[in-house]
Design a protein around this motif. Structure first.
Motif, mmCIF file in Angstrom:
data_model
loop_
_atom_site.group_PDB
_atom_site.id
_atom_site.type_symbol
_atom_site.label_atom_id
_atom_site.label_comp_id
_atom_site.label_asym_id
_atom_site.label_seq_id
_atom_site.Cartn_x
_atom_site.Cartn_y
_atom_site.Cartn_z
ATOM 1 N N VAL A 72 -8.360 15.467 -11.579
ATOM 2 C CA VAL A 72 -7.903 14.013 -11.775
ATOM 3 C C VAL A 72 -8.673 13.990 -13.282
ATOM 4 O O VAL A 72 -9.515 14.186 -13.395
ATOM 5 C CB VAL A 72 -7.850 13.045 -10.836
ATOM 6 N N ARG A 73 -8.115 12.900 -13.968
ATOM 7 C CA ARG A 73 -8.483 12.277 -15.195
ATOM 8 C C ARG A 73 -9.467 11.047 -14.942
ATOM 9 O O ARG A 73 -8.820 10.293 -14.625
ATOM 10 C CB ARG A 73 -7.530 12.111 -16.309
ATOM 11 N N VAL A 93 -7.575 6.879 -6.852
ATOM 12 C CA VAL A 93 -6.300 7.219 -7.180
ATOM 13 C C VAL A 93 -6.358 7.160 -8.779
ATOM 14 O O VAL A 93 -6.704 6.163 -9.462
ATOM 15 C CB VAL A 93 -5.396 6.276 -6.738
ATOM 16 N N LEU A 94 -6.187 8.561 -9.264
ATOM 17 C CA LEU A 94 -6.388 8.688 -10.734
ATOM 18 C C LEU A 94 -5.176 9.725 -11.183
ATOM 19 O O LEU A 94 -4.389 10.412 -10.331
ATOM 20 C CB LEU A 94 -7.464 9.319 -11.122
ATOM 21 N N PRO A 95 -4.790 9.678 -12.579
ATOM 22 C CA PRO A 95 -3.832 10.611 -12.776
ATOM 23 C C PRO A 95 -4.319 12.222 -12.800
ATOM 24 O O PRO A 95 -5.295 12.388 -13.070
ATOM 25 C CB PRO A 95 -3.737 10.393 -14.605
ATOM 26 N N ARG A 96 -3.202 12.995 -12.194
ATOM 27 C CA ARG A 96 -3.520 14.184 -12.355
ATOM 28 C C ARG A 96 -3.514 15.021 -13.693
ATOM 29 O O ARG A 96 -3.174 14.629 -14.603
ATOM 30 C CB ARG A 96 -2.166 15.030 -11.652
ATOM 31 N N GLY A 107 0.551 15.274 -3.004
ATOM 32 C CA GLY A 107 0.584 14.026 -3.804
ATOM 33 C C GLY A 107 1.843 13.308 -3.621
ATOM 34 O O GLY A 107 2.362 12.364 -4.514
ATOM 35 N N ASP A 111 2.522 11.135 -9.953
ATOM 36 C CA ASP A 111 1.732 11.769 -11.021
ATOM 37 C C ASP A 111 0.314 11.375 -10.857
ATOM 38 O O ASP A 111 -0.428 11.596 -11.824
ATOM 39 C CB ASP A 111 2.179 11.526 -12.362
ATOM 40 N N THR A 112 -0.162 10.697 -9.956
ATOM 41 C CA THR A 112 -1.354 10.363 -9.512
ATOM 42 C C THR A 112 -1.867 11.100 -8.300
ATOM 43 O O THR A 112 -1.056 11.750 -7.543
ATOM 44 C CB THR A 112 -1.541 8.822 -9.036
ATOM 45 N N ASP A 180 -7.226 2.103 -6.474
ATOM 46 C CA ASP A 180 -6.206 2.899 -7.408
ATOM 47 C C ASP A 180 -6.700 2.328 -8.883
ATOM 48 O O ASP A 180 -6.687 1.332 -9.431
ATOM 49 C CB ASP A 180 -4.972 2.201 -7.380
ATOM 50 N N SER A 182 -5.410 3.999 -11.776
ATOM 51 C CA SER A 182 -4.441 5.281 -12.330
ATOM 52 C C SER A 182 -3.902 4.188 -13.717
ATOM 53 O O SER A 182 -3.557 4.599 -14.629
ATOM 54 C CB SER A 182 -3.581 5.567 -11.498
ATOM 55 N N LYS A 216 2.899 0.682 -3.236
ATOM 56 C CA LYS A 216 1.811 1.413 -4.085
ATOM 57 C C LYS A 216 1.039 2.581 -3.490
ATOM 58 O O LYS A 216 1.082 3.587 -3.627
ATOM 59 C CB LYS A 216 1.120 0.757 -4.985
#
Ligand code: TXA
Ligand code: MG
Length: 313
Positions: A72-73, A93-96, A107, A111-112, A180, A182, A216
């Motif tokens: 994750v970013r 929870v972060l962006p892939r 997931g 996209d997270t 979260d 993200s 969410k």
């Protein structure tokens, strides 16, 4: 099959994970049902074993923050939180990342991705031995309270797991906090082992998840953590036939059976006892469970959240 966690059984468990089988293992929060997160087939078996809806994504466990950064970013807030609380009971929870090897099913196609570094020696040893990220929801059937001991897992999932590693009761007793990060804000999707106060001390005030209907955190469906008999909170009396889940030095009288979350009024002790006591009092010969008030601060927020979900409906 339940086996005590030691070097040999952890090695065996790691081999099973690499073969795409399911292994239940302890973390500091609750027991997890682990599978190779990079294998779509293994992850599908997790959903099947739990009877979990496939729109509800899993948490991916890794041994170190550096391993997490491959999946994750991270932004600056995520790095500061990871430095402060990992290993520990915080899920981010972060962006892939574009090269993220985790199966899309883990997931739920989002996209997270939810990632966490557990603070438990057996979990750490298993992650290192398996050499892959491990997707692991709590090791219970969907809708039941999470397992805080190996025999809870055996009773709930039985033959669906190849191996249950037993390392005694879990230290924290409620699940990790899901945060979260993200988007631009920060939203607590689930209160858990790391408190809002502790996180706010690191990154400043946090927002709550906007309640716009769309879940969410799809796992936070209301009827979750259910007991079979009705449960009511903020009890100031005990009604005929009720069991009592007490808190503090002065339990109410008149219950057919009483369990005290913490006589000393300690929230850490109460969190540790919560799920085992909910199971203990969930008896068909009781009319319901009356729960004494628990302060809504620190770990009390996670405790009250789980009780509220059990009381719903
Ligand atoms: O303490 C814990 O977190 C335990 C141990 C085993 O690590 N695991 C756990 O997993 O409680 P599970 O699957 O029972 O709960 C994961 C929660 C669910 O509410 C799920 O919806 C949410 O995390 N979640 C997972 N991925 C997400 C994502 N990408 N976006 C939003 N929520 C996510
Ligand atoms: Mg769960």
């Amino acid at each position: 099959m339940i086996k005590p966690a030691n070097r040999e059984t952890i090695e065996e468990a790691a081999g099973l994970i690499r073969e795409g089988r399911l292994v239940a293992f302890p973390t500091e929060t609750v027991y997890g049902l682990g599978a190779d997160a990079t294998s779509g087939r293994a992850v599908a078996a997790v959903f099947a074993a739990k009877d979990r809806p496939e729109f509800n994504p899993l948490i991916v466990h890794v041994a170190t923050a550096a391993d997490a950064e491959r999946l994750v970013r991270f932004d600056d807030r995520a790095r500061r939180l990871a430095a402060a609380f990992w290993p520990g009971a915080l899920t981010l929870v972060l962006p892939r990342t574009t090269a993220c090897p985790v199966s899309l099913l883990a997931g739920a196609g989002l996209d997270t991705l939810a990632v966490r570094v557990p603070d438990q020696p057996t979990a750490q040893a298993l992650l290192r031995a398996a050499g892959c990220p491990i997707a692991a929801p709590s090791a219970n059937r969907s809708g039941e309270v999470s397992p805080t001991a190996a025999h809870h897992v055996a009773r709930s999932l039985g033959d669906a797991v190849a191996l249950i590693l037993d390392d005694g009761p879990t230290r924290i007793g409620v699940e990790s906090t899901v945060l979260d990060l993200s988007g631009r804000g920060s939203a607590i999707l689930r209160h858990g082992g790391v408190t809002e106060e502790e996180m706010a001390a690191v990154i400043g005030p946090l927002g709550e998840a906007a309640d716009d209907g769309a879940p969410k955190s799809p796992g936070m469906l209301s009827r979750h953590y259910a007991t079979r008999i009705p449960l009511r909170m903020m009890a100031t009396d005990v009604r005929p036939g009720e069991a009592l889940l007490a808190f503090g030095p002065r339990p109410l009288g008149g219950a057919c059976i009483t369990a005290n979350l913490s006589e000393a009024g300690d929230l850490g002790e109460a969190a540790r006892n919560l799920f085992a006591m909910m199971r203990e009092l969930d008896r068909p010969d009781c009319a319901g469970i009356a729960v004494m008030p628990v302060p809504d601060e620190g770990l009390g927020r996670a405790i009250n959240d789980r009780l509220r979900r059990a009381a719903h409906g």
